[in-house]
Design a protein around this motif. Structure first.
Motif, mmCIF file in Angstrom:
data_model
loop_
_atom_site.group_PDB
_atom_site.id
_atom_site.type_symbol
_atom_site.label_atom_id
_atom_site.label_comp_id
_atom_site.label_asym_id
_atom_site.label_seq_id
_atom_site.Cartn_x
_atom_site.Cartn_y
_atom_site.Cartn_z
ATOM 1 N N ALA A 143 0.990 -0.866 0.428
ATOM 2 C CA ALA A 143 0.489 -0.001 -0.157
ATOM 3 C C ALA A 143 0.867 1.364 0.298
ATOM 4 C CB ALA A 143 -1.231 -0.164 1.305
ATOM 5 N N LEU A 144 2.104 1.256 0.937
ATOM 6 C CA LEU A 144 2.555 2.513 1.233
ATOM 7 C C LEU A 144 3.509 2.496 -0.171
ATOM 8 C CD1 LEU A 144 3.921 2.696 4.793
ATOM 9 C CD2 LEU A 144 1.783 4.109 3.154
ATOM 10 N N ALA A 145 3.496 1.876 -1.259
ATOM 11 C CA ALA A 145 4.488 1.248 -1.875
ATOM 12 C C ALA A 145 3.861 2.462 -3.523
ATOM 13 C CB ALA A 145 4.822 0.357 -2.851
ATOM 14 N N ASN A 146 3.076 2.885 -3.474
ATOM 15 C CA ASN A 146 2.449 3.827 -4.488
ATOM 16 C C ASN A 146 2.765 5.248 -3.705
ATOM 17 O OD1 ASN A 146 0.166 5.796 -5.296
ATOM 18 N ND2 ASN A 146 0.393 3.862 -7.011
ATOM 19 N N PRO A 147 3.456 6.417 -4.561
ATOM 20 C CA PRO A 147 2.949 7.803 -4.013
ATOM 21 C C PRO A 147 2.063 8.264 -4.053
ATOM 22 C CG PRO A 147 3.720 8.032 -6.116
ATOM 23 C CD PRO A 147 3.907 5.894 -5.620
ATOM 24 N N THR A 148 0.675 7.716 -4.235
ATOM 25 C CA THR A 148 -0.567 8.691 -4.275
ATOM 26 C C THR A 148 -1.262 8.203 -3.135
ATOM 27 O OG1 THR A 148 -0.981 8.374 -6.785
ATOM 28 C CG2 THR A 148 -2.581 8.686 -5.513
ATOM 29 N N ARG B 179 -14.923 14.382 12.016
ATOM 30 C CA ARG B 179 -14.919 13.778 13.223
ATOM 31 C C ARG B 179 -15.158 12.662 12.399
ATOM 32 N NH1 ARG B 179 -19.112 16.283 17.671
ATOM 33 N NH2 ARG B 179 -19.443 18.088 16.061
ATOM 34 N N ARG B 180 -16.097 12.604 11.313
ATOM 35 C CA ARG B 180 -16.532 11.304 11.024
ATOM 36 C C ARG B 180 -14.965 11.154 9.883
ATOM 37 N NH1 ARG B 180 -22.616 11.952 8.917
ATOM 38 N NH2 ARG B 180 -23.881 12.509 10.413
ATOM 39 N N GLY B 181 -14.009 11.046 9.323
ATOM 40 C CA GLY B 181 -13.684 11.215 8.379
ATOM 41 C C GLY B 181 -13.452 12.213 7.220
ATOM 42 N N VAL B 182 -13.188 11.779 6.181
ATOM 43 C CA VAL B 182 -12.791 12.804 5.036
ATOM 44 C C VAL B 182 -14.400 11.903 4.314
ATOM 45 C CG1 VAL B 182 -11.875 13.916 3.006
ATOM 46 C CG2 VAL B 182 -10.143 13.673 5.363
ATOM 47 N N CYS B 183 -15.035 12.451 3.355
ATOM 48 C CA CYS B 183 -15.676 11.774 2.359
ATOM 49 C C CYS B 183 -14.761 11.545 0.851
ATOM 50 C CB CYS B 183 -16.921 13.183 1.634
ATOM 51 S SG CYS B 183 -18.253 12.658 0.986
ATOM 52 N N ALA B 184 -15.042 10.461 0.888
ATOM 53 C CA ALA B 184 -14.692 9.491 -0.489
ATOM 54 C C ALA B 184 -14.476 11.162 -1.702
ATOM 55 C CB ALA B 184 -15.133 7.782 -1.318
ATOM 56 N N GLY B 185 -15.824 11.432 -1.655
ATOM 57 C CA GLY B 185 -15.676 12.403 -3.459
ATOM 58 C C GLY B 185 -14.769 13.412 -2.754
ATOM 59 N N HIS B 186 -14.606 14.320 -1.739
ATOM 60 C CA HIS B 186 -13.263 15.045 -1.205
ATOM 61 C C HIS B 186 -12.058 14.204 -1.680
ATOM 62 C CE1 HIS B 186 -16.702 17.328 1.401
ATOM 63 N NE2 HIS B 186 -16.114 18.024 0.130
ATOM 64 N N ILE B 187 -11.855 13.140 -1.571
ATOM 65 C CA ILE B 187 -10.505 12.269 -1.043
ATOM 66 C C ILE B 187 -10.247 12.157 -3.153
ATOM 67 C CG2 ILE B 187 -9.524 10.431 -1.051
ATOM 68 C CD1 ILE B 187 -10.296 9.979 1.315
ATOM 69 N N GLU B 188 -11.150 11.904 -3.805
ATOM 70 C CA GLU B 188 -10.570 12.092 -5.086
ATOM 71 C C GLU B 188 -10.503 12.748 -5.893
ATOM 72 O OE1 GLU B 188 -14.567 10.909 -8.612
ATOM 73 O OE2 GLU B 188 -14.290 9.675 -7.045
ATOM 74 N N ARG B 189 -11.523 14.208 -5.587
ATOM 75 C CA ARG B 189 -10.853 15.555 -6.164
ATOM 76 C C ARG B 189 -9.288 16.187 -5.239
ATOM 77 N NH1 ARG B 189 -16.873 18.450 -4.475
ATOM 78 N NH2 ARG B 189 -15.421 17.995 -2.733
ATOM 79 N N LEU B 190 -9.550 15.925 -4.766
ATOM 80 C CA LEU B 190 -8.164 15.689 -4.145
ATOM 81 C C LEU B 190 -7.105 15.023 -5.035
ATOM 82 C CD1 LEU B 190 -7.793 16.406 0.141
ATOM 83 C CD2 LEU B 190 -7.029 18.541 -1.811
ATOM 84 N N GLY B 191 -7.022 14.372 -5.174
ATOM 85 C CA GLY B 191 -6.449 13.195 -5.789
ATOM 86 C C GLY B 191 -6.359 13.545 -7.844
ATOM 87 N N LYS B 192 -7.566 14.314 -7.831
ATOM 88 C CA LYS B 192 -7.161 14.470 -9.587
ATOM 89 C C LYS B 192 -7.428 13.210 -10.126
ATOM 90 C CE LYS B 192 -6.015 19.218 -8.914
ATOM 91 N NZ LYS B 192 -5.137 20.017 -8.994
ATOM 92 N N VAL B 193 -8.044 12.814 -9.741
ATOM 93 C CA VAL B 193 -8.281 11.049 -10.685
ATOM 94 C C VAL B 193 -9.633 10.729 -10.793
ATOM 95 C CG1 VAL B 193 -5.736 10.043 -10.076
ATOM 96 C CG2 VAL B 193 -7.993 9.522 -8.284
ATOM 97 N N THR C 165 -10.528 5.056 -9.841
ATOM 98 C CA THR C 165 -8.569 4.747 -9.835
ATOM 99 C C THR C 165 -8.808 4.763 -8.294
ATOM 100 O OG1 THR C 165 -7.569 5.404 -11.625
ATOM 101 C CG2 THR C 165 -6.786 6.414 -9.704
ATOM 102 N N MET C 166 -9.333 6.177 -7.095
ATOM 103 C CA MET C 166 -9.215 6.054 -6.439
ATOM 104 C C MET C 166 -10.182 5.430 -5.817
ATOM 105 S SD MET C 166 -8.088 8.775 -3.626
ATOM 106 C CE MET C 166 -7.369 9.764 -4.582
#
Length: 99
Positions: free
Chosen positions: A9-14, A38-52, A56-57
Motif C-alpha cells: 500500500a505504501l509503495a504507491n505515492p498517491t 469528526r467522521r473522517g473525509v468523504c470519498a468524493g473530497h479525496i477523489e477531487r484532491l487526487g485529481k484521478v 482509480t481513487m
C-alpha cells in the motif's frame, strides 16, 4: 497486521498522499465544505484532491483499507475515511524493532 500488504500500500505515492490528506485534512480541505472532520473525509473530497477518476481513487482507498491503514464509516450513501492510527503506530514500532 499484514506487513506485506502495508508495504504494498505504501509503495504507491498517491496512497502515501492520501494518508497525509487524512492526517491533516484541514490543511487541504475547507471545513465549510467538509464539516469538522469528526467522521473522517468523504470519498468524493479525496477523489477531487487526487485529481484521478473515481474508479482509480476507489482502488487506492481499497488497497489502503485492506492493509488496515484506513477505516471507512458509512453514513447513508456517503463513505467517510480516516486513518487507523493504532495500526500505523504498531507498524512504526515494528519497523523500529526489525530494521
Amino acid at each position: 497486521m499484514d506487513i506485506d500488504l502495508i508495504f504494498k500500500a505504501l509503495a504507491n505515492p498517491t496512497r502515501r498522499q492520501i494518508l497525509e490528506w487524512l492526517k491533516h485534512p484541514e490543511q487541504f480541505l475547507s471545513s465549510d465544505e467538509c464539516g469538522d472532520f469528526r467522521r473522517g473525509v468523504c470519498a468524493g473530497h479525496i477523489e477531487r484532491l487526487g485529481k484521478v477518476s473515481q474508479s482509480t481513487m476507489s482502488n487506492h482507498l481499497s488497497v489502503l483499507q485492506q492493509a488496515g491503514l484506513i477505516q471507512v464509516e458509512k453514513y447513508g450513501q456517503w463513505s467517510y475515511f480516516s486513518r487507523n492510527e493504532a495500526l500505523i503506530q504498531q507498524y512504526i514500532e515494528h519497523l523500529q524493532r526489525s530494521l
